[in-house]
Design a protein around this motif. Sequence first.
Motif, mmCIF file in Angstrom:
data_model
loop_
_atom_site.group_PDB
_atom_site.id
_atom_site.type_symbol
_atom_site.label_atom_id
_atom_site.label_comp_id
_atom_site.label_asym_id
_atom_site.label_seq_id
_atom_site.Cartn_x
_atom_site.Cartn_y
_atom_site.Cartn_z
ATOM 1 N N GLY A 250 6.504 7.239 7.013
ATOM 2 C CA GLY A 250 5.614 6.564 6.079
ATOM 3 C C GLY A 250 5.913 5.104 5.843
ATOM 4 O O GLY A 250 5.297 4.469 4.980
ATOM 5 N N HIS A 251 6.862 4.552 6.595
ATOM 6 C CA HIS A 251 7.244 3.144 6.473
ATOM 7 C C HIS A 251 7.001 2.430 7.800
ATOM 8 O O HIS A 251 7.026 3.042 8.871
ATOM 9 C CB HIS A 251 8.721 3.000 6.103
ATOM 10 C CG HIS A 251 9.091 3.642 4.812
ATOM 11 N ND1 HIS A 251 9.016 2.991 3.607
ATOM 12 C CD2 HIS A 251 9.538 4.895 4.527
ATOM 13 C CE1 HIS A 251 9.403 3.798 2.635
ATOM 14 N NE2 HIS A 251 9.724 4.964 3.168
ATOM 15 N N VAL B 228 0.826 -1.211 0.000
ATOM 16 C CA VAL B 228 0.000 0.000 0.000
ATOM 17 C C VAL B 228 0.862 1.264 0.000
ATOM 18 O O VAL B 228 1.760 1.434 0.828
ATOM 19 C CB VAL B 228 -0.949 0.009 1.209
ATOM 20 C CG1 VAL B 228 -1.551 1.394 1.432
ATOM 21 C CG2 VAL B 228 -2.054 -1.015 1.002
ATOM 22 N N THR B 229 0.554 2.140 -0.945
ATOM 23 C CA THR B 229 1.157 3.473 -1.010
ATOM 24 C C THR B 229 0.029 4.487 -1.056
ATOM 25 O O THR B 229 -1.014 4.233 -1.677
ATOM 26 C CB THR B 229 2.039 3.616 -2.263
ATOM 27 O OG1 THR B 229 3.145 2.710 -2.156
ATOM 28 C CG2 THR B 229 2.582 5.033 -2.407
ATOM 29 N N TRP B 230 0.208 5.609 -0.380
ATOM 30 C CA TRP B 230 -0.801 6.667 -0.442
ATOM 31 C C TRP B 230 -0.093 7.993 -0.670
ATOM 32 O O TRP B 230 0.832 8.358 0.055
ATOM 33 C CB TRP B 230 -1.633 6.727 0.830
ATOM 34 C CG TRP B 230 -2.809 7.662 0.698
ATOM 35 C CD1 TRP B 230 -3.775 7.635 -0.268
ATOM 36 C CD2 TRP B 230 -3.129 8.761 1.550
ATOM 37 N NE1 TRP B 230 -4.695 8.633 -0.071
ATOM 38 C CE2 TRP B 230 -4.319 9.348 1.033
ATOM 39 C CE3 TRP B 230 -2.537 9.301 2.682
ATOM 40 C CZ2 TRP B 230 -4.915 10.454 1.631
ATOM 41 C CZ3 TRP B 230 -3.137 10.402 3.276
ATOM 42 C CH2 TRP B 230 -4.324 10.970 2.748
ATOM 43 N N ILE B 231 -0.531 8.695 -1.715
ATOM 44 C CA ILE B 231 0.045 9.983 -2.092
ATOM 45 C C ILE B 231 -1.040 11.038 -1.989
ATOM 46 O O ILE B 231 -2.141 10.868 -2.530
ATOM 47 C CB ILE B 231 0.608 9.934 -3.526
ATOM 48 C CG1 ILE B 231 1.695 8.862 -3.627
ATOM 49 C CG2 ILE B 231 1.163 11.296 -3.942
ATOM 50 C CD1 ILE B 231 2.158 8.584 -5.043
ATOM 51 N N ALA B 232 -0.756 12.131 -1.295
ATOM 52 C CA ALA B 232 -1.722 13.222 -1.141
ATOM 53 C C ALA B 232 -1.034 14.540 -1.470
ATOM 54 O O ALA B 232 0.034 14.836 -0.925
ATOM 55 C CB ALA B 232 -2.285 13.258 0.276
ATOM 56 N N GLY C 285 0.608 15.398 -3.980
ATOM 57 C CA GLY C 285 1.928 15.215 -4.569
ATOM 58 C C GLY C 285 2.982 14.715 -3.601
ATOM 59 O O GLY C 285 4.129 14.504 -3.993
ATOM 60 N N THR C 286 2.593 14.499 -2.333
ATOM 61 C CA THR C 286 3.536 14.015 -1.316
ATOM 62 C C THR C 286 3.221 12.570 -0.966
ATOM 63 O O THR C 286 2.058 12.215 -0.734
ATOM 64 C CB THR C 286 3.450 14.872 -0.040
ATOM 65 O OG1 THR C 286 3.776 16.222 -0.360
ATOM 66 C CG2 THR C 286 4.408 14.364 1.029
ATOM 67 N N THR C 287 4.229 11.731 -0.931
ATOM 68 C CA THR C 287 4.040 10.333 -0.538
ATOM 69 C C THR C 287 3.952 10.249 0.983
ATOM 70 O O THR C 287 4.930 10.523 1.681
ATOM 71 C CB THR C 287 5.189 9.452 -1.056
ATOM 72 O OG1 THR C 287 5.228 9.531 -2.485
ATOM 73 C CG2 THR C 287 4.987 8.005 -0.633
ATOM 74 N N ILE C 288 2.782 9.887 1.475
ATOM 75 C CA ILE C 288 2.543 9.801 2.917
ATOM 76 C C ILE C 288 2.861 8.403 3.438
ATOM 77 O O ILE C 288 3.460 8.244 4.504
ATOM 78 C CB ILE C 288 1.085 10.168 3.247
ATOM 79 C CG1 ILE C 288 0.695 11.520 2.614
ATOM 80 C CG2 ILE C 288 0.869 10.191 4.755
ATOM 81 C CD1 ILE C 288 1.506 12.686 3.089
ATOM 82 N N LEU C 289 2.452 7.393 2.688
ATOM 83 C CA LEU C 289 2.736 5.999 3.028
ATOM 84 C C LEU C 289 3.378 5.341 1.817
ATOM 85 O O LEU C 289 2.952 5.569 0.677
ATOM 86 C CB LEU C 289 1.452 5.249 3.403
ATOM 87 C CG LEU C 289 0.678 5.749 4.625
ATOM 88 C CD1 LEU C 289 -0.663 5.036 4.727
ATOM 89 C CD2 LEU C 289 1.496 5.535 5.894
ATOM 90 N N ASP C 290 4.371 4.500 2.070
ATOM 91 C CA ASP C 290 5.117 3.927 0.954
ATOM 92 C C ASP C 290 5.403 2.454 1.210
ATOM 93 O O ASP C 290 6.136 2.101 2.132
ATOM 94 C CB ASP C 290 6.422 4.701 0.767
ATOM 95 C CG ASP C 290 7.167 4.300 -0.497
ATOM 96 O OD1 ASP C 290 6.564 3.628 -1.348
ATOM 97 O OD2 ASP C 290 8.342 4.671 -0.619
ATOM 98 N N SER D 4 -3.286 4.795 -3.179
ATOM 99 C CA SER D 4 -2.840 5.207 -4.512
ATOM 100 C C SER D 4 -2.374 3.993 -5.295
ATOM 101 O O SER D 4 -2.511 3.927 -6.524
ATOM 102 C CB SER D 4 -1.708 6.232 -4.386
ATOM 103 O OG SER D 4 -2.135 7.355 -3.640
ATOM 104 N N SER D 5 -1.816 3.019 -4.584
ATOM 105 C CA SER D 5 -1.479 1.722 -5.169
ATOM 106 C C SER D 5 -1.494 0.695 -4.049
ATOM 107 O O SER D 5 -1.434 1.035 -2.873
ATOM 108 C CB SER D 5 -0.100 1.758 -5.843
ATOM 109 O OG SER D 5 0.921 2.042 -4.899
ATOM 110 N N GLY D 6 -1.582 -0.573 -4.428
ATOM 111 C CA GLY D 6 -1.677 -1.623 -3.428
ATOM 112 C C GLY D 6 -3.123 -1.935 -3.084
ATOM 113 O O GLY D 6 -4.058 -1.401 -3.696
#
Length: 269
Positions: free
Chosen positions: A217-218, A14-18, A20-25, A61-63
């Motif tokens: 975010g990791h 799981v990745t979440w981008i808000a 333009g910033t990657t919050i979770l990667d 955003s993905s995952g």
Amino acid sequence: MSERTMGSLTAQGVTWIAGGTTILDGIDVTFKPGLFTGIIGPNGSGKTSLLHLLAGVNQPSSGLVTLDGEALTSLRSRERARRVALLEQHAETGLDLTARDVVELGRIPHRSRWPGAVHDDAETIERAMHRGRVTALGDRRWATLSGGERQRVQLARALAQEPEVLLLDEPTNHLDLGHQIAFLRTVRETAPTAIAALHDLDLAAAYCDELIVMQGGHIVAHGATDDVLTAELIRDVYGVEAVVETHPVAQRRTIVWVAGGEHACRRPS
């Protein structure tokens, strides 16, 4: 709680981008059914963002986030609300509700849409209020409740929802020590699977079966509470020198930070 299979909640890549910033990667984690898992980490590490993805409030955003093997996004909102409950840090309403009215909101996902259907919810609502220790607040207007009282009412609302998974975001922030202890004991005793973002490491040590540690975010650590909560981890993640030991009376991990050591080990950014 009604008898049903306890939920297994999983985040896969799981990745979440808000904005333009990657919050979770690249979050990969499975929350074991029947356990109370604490999510800890510094401010801005992604704890609340992860909870919102696990609750279906936001979409990755993905995952993929799955509940018992089903993609959370494939569940109708009503079905998701029956199975997953989220208790936010700050709950507000502009409606003129009593505390009992708020608890009753937890039954909405379970009610039939057919006109004239009989809803036998009174017992469930009263039981949830008793467990949340808010029976005496039942007739109070929401606007008159303190922050701590509102949080306890929201717990009762979530318990009335009878979810498989209960998610909580900093649930003890507005509570005094006695109510913090009672609140987390109630969660541990009544929620089939509980996942809570927590700041207080002593409370996490006392009530959580497992801990997930987040940083930038990791996920940087995940495992049994006694294995994860070490002086080395606190130094690396929080930049604080601490002594972590098993209390001789409480028989659980306790954390004592060392005066003057709060920045001594912080690495340059």
